[in-house]
Design a protein around this motif. Structure first.
Motif, PDB file in Angstrom:
ATOM      1  N   LEU A 177      12.597   0.210  -1.996  1.00 19.40           N
ATOM      2  CA  LEU A 177      11.389   0.225  -1.506  1.00 19.40           C
ATOM      3  C   LEU A 177      10.186   0.608  -2.856  1.00 19.40           C
ATOM      4  CD1 LEU A 177      11.017   2.425   1.627  1.00 19.40           C
ATOM      5  CD2 LEU A 177      11.638  -0.106   1.542  1.00 19.40           C
ATOM      6  N   ASN A 178       9.738  -0.556  -3.186  1.00 18.16           N
ATOM      7  CA  ASN A 178       8.791  -0.376  -4.452  1.00 18.16           C
ATOM      8  C   ASN A 178       7.302  -0.736  -4.253  1.00 18.16           C
ATOM      9  OD1 ASN A 178       8.127  -0.353  -7.217  1.00 18.16           O
ATOM     10  ND2 ASN A 178       8.227  -2.351  -7.303  1.00 18.16           N
ATOM     11  N   LEU A 179       6.386   0.099  -4.784  1.00 23.49           N
ATOM     12  CA  LEU A 179       4.954  -0.071  -4.729  1.00 23.49           C
ATOM     13  C   LEU A 179       4.564  -0.210  -6.100  1.00 23.49           C
ATOM     14  CD1 LEU A 179       2.306  -0.115  -3.347  1.00 23.49           C
ATOM     15  CD2 LEU A 179       2.271   2.326  -3.700  1.00 23.49           C
ATOM     16  N   PRO A 180       4.294  -1.615  -6.552  1.00 24.34           N
ATOM     17  CA  PRO A 180       4.119  -1.859  -8.025  1.00 24.34           C
ATOM     18  C   PRO A 180       3.072  -1.299  -8.749  1.00 24.34           C
ATOM     19  CG  PRO A 180       4.543  -4.003  -6.708  1.00 24.34           C
ATOM     20  CD  PRO A 180       4.461  -2.997  -5.862  1.00 24.34           C
ATOM     21  N   LEU A 181       3.241  -1.098  -9.918  1.00 25.35           N
ATOM     22  CA  LEU A 181       2.042  -0.626 -10.756  1.00 25.35           C
ATOM     23  C   LEU A 181       0.808  -1.351 -10.567  1.00 25.35           C
ATOM     24  CD1 LEU A 181       3.847   0.282 -14.153  1.00 25.35           C
ATOM     25  CD2 LEU A 181       2.744   1.925 -12.486  1.00 25.35           C
ATOM     26  N   LYS A 183       4.704   2.372  -9.358  1.00 28.47           N
ATOM     27  CA  LYS A 183       3.582   3.522  -8.825  1.00 28.47           C
ATOM     28  C   LYS A 183       4.250   4.407  -7.782  1.00 28.47           C
ATOM     29  CE  LYS A 183      -0.992   3.831  -6.685  1.00 28.47           C
ATOM     30  NZ  LYS A 183      -2.019   2.850  -6.057  1.00 28.47           N
ATOM     31  N   LYS A 184       5.173   3.868  -7.284  1.00 29.76           N
ATOM     32  CA  LYS A 184       6.046   4.553  -6.244  1.00 29.76           C
ATOM     33  C   LYS A 184       7.136   3.678  -5.791  1.00 29.76           C
ATOM     34  CE  LYS A 184       4.640   7.834  -2.649  1.00 29.76           C
ATOM     35  NZ  LYS A 184       3.743   8.338  -1.753  1.00 29.76           N
ATOM     36  N   PHE A 185       8.390   4.598  -5.860  1.00 29.38           N
ATOM     37  CA  PHE A 185       9.762   3.890  -5.681  1.00 29.38           C
ATOM     38  C   PHE A 185      10.628   4.714  -4.681  1.00 29.38           C
ATOM     39  CE2 PHE A 185      14.275   2.864  -6.369  1.00 29.38           C
ATOM     40  CZ  PHE A 185      14.392   1.674  -6.446  1.00 29.38           C
ATOM     41  N   GLY A 186      11.166   4.301  -4.020  1.00 32.64           N
ATOM     42  CA  GLY A 186      12.369   5.011  -3.224  1.00 32.64           C
ATOM     43  C   GLY A 186      13.681   4.237  -2.991  1.00 32.64           C
ATOM     44  N   THR A 227       0.778  -1.225  -0.020  1.00 34.93           N
ATOM     45  CA  THR A 227      -0.063   0.130   0.047  1.00 34.93           C
ATOM     46  C   THR A 227       1.018   1.285  -0.116  1.00 34.93           C
ATOM     47  OG1 THR A 227      -0.034   0.398   2.353  1.00 34.93           O
ATOM     48  CG2 THR A 227      -1.838  -1.350   1.316  1.00 34.93           C
ATOM     49  N   GLU A 228       0.093   2.337  -0.314  1.00 32.94           N
ATOM     50  CA  GLU A 228       0.937   3.683  -0.404  1.00 32.94           C
ATOM     51  C   GLU A 228       1.419   4.072   1.064  1.00 32.94           C
ATOM     52  OE1 GLU A 228       0.864   7.903  -2.764  1.00 32.94           O
ATOM     53  OE2 GLU A 228      -0.488   6.275  -3.296  1.00 32.94           O
TER      54      GLU A 228
END
Length: 132
Positions: free
Chosen positions: A128-132, A113-116, A85-86
């Motif tokens: 850290l990855n939040l996949p598409l 979707k979001k990466f750091g 989750t975000e």
């Protein structure tokens, strides 16, 4: 071959602190064993001679090195986490970045979707990855 396990060498007596920190941040994680240096052994008494811990089922080994080396952790080897989750990625990123260094701030880099990418306060690198 019995197994393959990531190995983290701390040079500043921070192995136990790091393990406690990591296992507090990630669900289903635990310290599984700690062997400490005793009196009259080559390491500082009470520091980690060898320890194992798991993060979400992935086993790691770590030590407090009793020898100072000219090298330390490098971002070319990192711990990669796929978040669900975000809120999860935001919270984990902020906690790991506290006292550390952002290599790639949280954002949309086109491949997720979001990466750091962060070096934490111990010098260990995390993606850290939040996949598409």
């Amino acid at each position: 071959m019995k197994n393959v396990m990531p190995f983290l060498m701390f040079q500043d007596g921070k192995a136990e602190e790091a393990m406690n920190y990591y296992t507090s941040l990630i669900e289903e994680s635990e310290i599984t064993s700690i062997v400490r240096y005793g009196a009259n052994e080559p390491g500082d008494e009470g520091t980690v001679m060898q320890a194992t811990f798991s993060l979400k089922g992935q086993a790691f080994m770590c030590i407090d090195s009793n020898i100072k080396h000219e090298f330390d952790f490098t971002p070319s080897f990192s711990i990669y986490i796929t978040c669900e989750t975000e809120e999860e990625i935001d919270e984990l990123y902020n906690k790991l970045a506290d006292g550390g260094q952002a290599l790639m701030p949280l954002g949309d880099y086109g491949f997720s979707k979001k990466f750091g990418w962060i070096n934490d306060k111990f010098g260990v690198s995390w993606q850290l990855n939040l996949p598409l």
